[in-house]
Write a protein that holds these residues in place. Structure first.
Motif, PDB file in Angstrom:
ATOM      1  N   GLY A  96       0.777  -1.233   0.000  1.00  0.00           N
ATOM      2  CA  GLY A  96       0.000   0.000   0.000  1.00  0.00           C
ATOM      3  C   GLY A  96       0.806   1.278   0.000  1.00  0.00           C
ATOM      4  N   ARG A  97       2.123   1.182  -0.191  1.00  0.00           N
ATOM      5  CA  ARG A  97       2.943   2.396  -0.088  1.00  0.00           C
ATOM      6  C   ARG A  97       2.805   3.321  -1.294  1.00  0.00           C
ATOM      7  NH1 ARG A  97       8.467  -0.635   1.481  1.00  0.00           N
ATOM      8  NH2 ARG A  97       7.383  -2.272   0.313  1.00  0.00           N
ATOM      9  N   TRP A  98       2.685   2.736  -2.479  1.00  0.00           N
ATOM     10  CA  TRP A  98       2.526   3.523  -3.709  1.00  0.00           C
ATOM     11  C   TRP A  98       1.388   2.889  -4.511  1.00  0.00           C
ATOM     12  CZ3 TRP A  98       7.264   1.419  -2.158  1.00  0.00           C
ATOM     13  CH2 TRP A  98       8.156   2.325  -1.582  1.00  0.00           C
ATOM     14  N   PRO A  99       0.166   3.017  -4.043  1.00  0.00           N
ATOM     15  CA  PRO A  99      -0.951   2.245  -4.610  1.00  0.00           C
ATOM     16  C   PRO A  99      -1.190   2.475  -6.098  1.00  0.00           C
ATOM     17  CG  PRO A  99      -1.724   3.978  -3.109  1.00  0.00           C
ATOM     18  CD  PRO A  99      -0.260   3.877  -2.922  1.00  0.00           C
ATOM     19  N   GLU A 100      -1.119   3.733  -6.546  1.00  0.00           N
ATOM     20  CA  GLU A 100      -1.388   4.010  -7.963  1.00  0.00           C
ATOM     21  C   GLU A 100      -0.323   3.367  -8.843  1.00  0.00           C
ATOM     22  OE1 GLU A 100      -1.992   7.855 -10.941  1.00  0.00           O
ATOM     23  OE2 GLU A 100      -2.033   8.149  -8.770  1.00  0.00           O
ATOM     24  N   TRP A 101       0.945   3.544  -8.457  1.00  0.00           N
ATOM     25  CA  TRP A 101       2.048   2.940  -9.206  1.00  0.00           C
ATOM     26  C   TRP A 101       1.957   1.417  -9.160  1.00  0.00           C
ATOM     27  CZ3 TRP A 101       5.908  -0.289  -7.321  1.00  0.00           C
ATOM     28  CH2 TRP A 101       6.935  -0.606  -8.224  1.00  0.00           C
ATOM     29  N   ALA A 102       1.712   0.870  -7.966  1.00  0.00           N
ATOM     30  CA  ALA A 102       1.675  -0.589  -7.786  1.00  0.00           C
ATOM     31  C   ALA A 102       0.588  -1.228  -8.657  1.00  0.00           C
ATOM     32  CB  ALA A 102       1.457  -0.933  -6.322  1.00  0.00           C
ATOM     33  N   ALA A 103      -0.560  -0.563  -8.753  1.00  0.00           N
ATOM     34  CA  ALA A 103      -1.659  -1.097  -9.563  1.00  0.00           C
ATOM     35  C   ALA A 103      -1.256  -1.176 -11.037  1.00  0.00           C
ATOM     36  CB  ALA A 103      -2.902  -0.224  -9.398  1.00  0.00           C
ATOM     37  N   LYS A 104      -0.570  -0.121 -11.504  1.00  0.00           N
ATOM     38  CA  LYS A 104      -0.122  -0.113 -12.904  1.00  0.00           C
ATOM     39  C   LYS A 104       0.927  -1.188 -13.153  1.00  0.00           C
ATOM     40  CE  LYS A 104      -1.081   4.804 -13.657  1.00  0.00           C
ATOM     41  NZ  LYS A 104      -0.486   6.154 -13.823  1.00  0.00           N
ATOM     42  N   VAL A 105       1.828  -1.371 -12.199  1.00  0.00           N
ATOM     43  CA  VAL A 105       2.894  -2.369 -12.346  1.00  0.00           C
ATOM     44  C   VAL A 105       2.317  -3.781 -12.289  1.00  0.00           C
ATOM     45  CG1 VAL A 105       4.965  -3.306 -11.262  1.00  0.00           C
ATOM     46  CG2 VAL A 105       4.691  -0.834 -11.484  1.00  0.00           C
ATOM     47  N   ALA A 106       1.369  -3.979 -11.378  1.00  0.00           N
ATOM     48  CA  ALA A 106       0.714  -5.292 -11.298  1.00  0.00           C
ATOM     49  C   ALA A 106       0.013  -5.616 -12.613  1.00  0.00           C
ATOM     50  CB  ALA A 106      -0.289  -5.301 -10.146  1.00  0.00           C
ATOM     51  N   ALA A 107      -0.573  -4.588 -13.235  1.00  0.00           N
ATOM     52  CA  ALA A 107      -1.238  -4.785 -14.532  1.00  0.00           C
ATOM     53  C   ALA A 107      -0.242  -5.169 -15.626  1.00  0.00           C
ATOM     54  CB  ALA A 107      -1.994  -3.518 -14.920  1.00  0.00           C
ATOM     55  N   LEU A 108       1.022  -4.781 -15.435  1.00  0.00           N
ATOM     56  CA  LEU A 108       2.074  -5.165 -16.387  1.00  0.00           C
ATOM     57  C   LEU A 108       2.561  -6.595 -16.146  1.00  0.00           C
ATOM     58  CD1 LEU A 108       4.233  -1.891 -16.365  1.00  0.00           C
ATOM     59  CD2 LEU A 108       2.793  -2.714 -18.247  1.00  0.00           C
ATOM     60  N   GLY A 109       2.093  -7.207 -15.072  1.00  0.00           N
ATOM     61  CA  GLY A 109       2.484  -8.579 -14.773  1.00  0.00           C
ATOM     62  C   GLY A 109       3.624  -8.703 -13.789  1.00  0.00           C
ATOM     63  N   VAL A 110       3.980  -7.602 -13.125  1.00  0.00           N
ATOM     64  CA  VAL A 110       5.075  -7.631 -12.149  1.00  0.00           C
ATOM     65  C   VAL A 110       4.467  -7.685 -10.746  1.00  0.00           C
ATOM     66  CG1 VAL A 110       7.014  -6.349 -11.164  1.00  0.00           C
ATOM     67  CG2 VAL A 110       6.665  -6.390 -13.637  1.00  0.00           C
ATOM     68  N   ARG A 111       4.864  -8.708  -9.969  1.00  0.00           N
ATOM     69  CA  ARG A 111       4.329  -8.861  -8.614  1.00  0.00           C
ATOM     70  C   ARG A 111       5.371  -8.537  -7.540  1.00  0.00           C
ATOM     71  NH1 ARG A 111      -0.086 -12.468  -8.345  1.00  0.00           N
ATOM     72  NH2 ARG A 111      -0.135 -12.009  -6.095  1.00  0.00           N
ATOM     73  N   SER A 112       6.621  -8.973  -7.749  1.00  0.00           N
ATOM     74  CA  SER A 112       7.679  -8.726  -6.756  1.00  0.00           C
ATOM     75  C   SER A 112       8.682  -7.716  -7.293  1.00  0.00           C
ATOM     76  CB  SER A 112       8.421 -10.024  -6.417  1.00  0.00           C
ATOM     77  OG  SER A 112       7.562 -10.958  -5.828  1.00  0.00           O
ATOM     78  N   VAL A 113       9.124  -6.810  -6.409  1.00  0.00           N
ATOM     79  CA  VAL A 113      10.086  -5.767  -6.784  1.00  0.00           C
ATOM     80  C   VAL A 113      11.162  -5.673  -5.703  1.00  0.00           C
ATOM     81  CG1 VAL A 113      10.421  -3.305  -7.258  1.00  0.00           C
ATOM     82  CG2 VAL A 113       8.302  -4.440  -7.989  1.00  0.00           C
ATOM     83  N   LEU A 114      12.417  -5.620  -6.131  1.00  0.00           N
ATOM     84  CA  LEU A 114      13.526  -5.379  -5.209  1.00  0.00           C
ATOM     85  C   LEU A 114      14.423  -4.320  -5.836  1.00  0.00           C
ATOM     86  CD1 LEU A 114      15.089  -6.128  -2.628  1.00  0.00           C
ATOM     87  CD2 LEU A 114      16.255  -7.910  -3.935  1.00  0.00           C
TER      88      LEU A 114
END
Length: 227
Positions: A96-114
């Motif tokens: 929940g730290r960057w919800p708008e960005w995270a939603a867009k990234v999840a839509a791109l198929g990316v679930r884990s980020v480091l």
């Protein structure tokens, strides 16, 4: 997947022998794919005097992930750069730290980020960029992955700093050669000594607000001084 000391040694050699910053970064992201539980990897670097730029990606999706953050100046990449801290997102669908960005990234198929900052040592630690690791699987990165990513980031930081230093030194040597050639032209044409020839170049540089090497290059190319 663990990376052996041998593979890190090979990477260090490969990065050291890379002819420039671009090749150095390419070696880093390719190694990340082999040594870590990531499907995609990328590096964003600070260009001199400007905001970060995408330096290398293993897949276009990484460029999208970066661009979403660089345009809005928010997200884990920006936080890693500014705070010099590693950011782990276990699942973009629940973080929940960057919800708008995270939603867009999840839509791109990316679930884990480091995202791991590339920080150079010395008296004042300086962030030169970020190594980003991505997976379509949730909770893909464990403690071993994070440890290996930190080692890789340290290797990359040193290699990038070294490559940039060598590039700067090469430019300085090139500039000296150009100025020397231009001085030779002036000495022959106007029958002046080296000090006088250099003074002429310097005056034109100041009067036209042009770098000395560019004045020299213009003289060599055209056999004329800038107006």
């Amino acid at each position: 997947m663990s990376a052996s000391a041998d593979s890190f040694a090979r990477l260090a050699i490969e990065m050291h022998e890379a002819p420039g910053v671009e090749e150095t970064i390419d070696a880093v992201v390719q190694f990340a794919l082999q040594a870590l539980s990531c499907t995609y990897a990328g590096v964003a670097l600070y260009a001199r005097g400007s905001r970060p730029e995408v330096a290398a990606v293993t897949d276009p999706v990484v460029a999208d992930v970066y661009d979403l953050q660089l345009s809005s100046q928010t997200g884990p990449l920006v936080t890693a750069l500014q705070e010099k801290t590693t950011v782990l997102i276990r699942d973009t669908t629940t973080d929940g730290r960057w919800p708008e960005w995270a939603a867009k990234v999840a839509a791109l198929g990316v679930r884990s980020v480091l995202d791991v900052p590339l920080v150079t040592g010395g008296g004042a630690h300086q962030t030169v960029g970020v190594l980003g690791l991505y997976s379509p699987v949730a909770d893909a990165f464990d403690a071993d992955d994070e440890a290996i990513a930190h080692i890789l980031a340290r290797h990359a930081s040193v290699a990038v700093a070294s490559a940039r230093h060598e590039a700067t030194m090469a430019q300085a040597v090139d500039a000296r050669k150009l100025v020397g050639q231009a001085m030779g032209i002036l000495m022959e044409r106007f029958d002046v000594d080296g000090d006088r020839a250099f003074a002429i170049l310097k005056r034109y540089s100041q009067d036209t607000n042009t770098k000395l090497r560019d004045v020299a290059q213009h003289l060599i190319d055209t056999r004329k001084l800038p107006h």
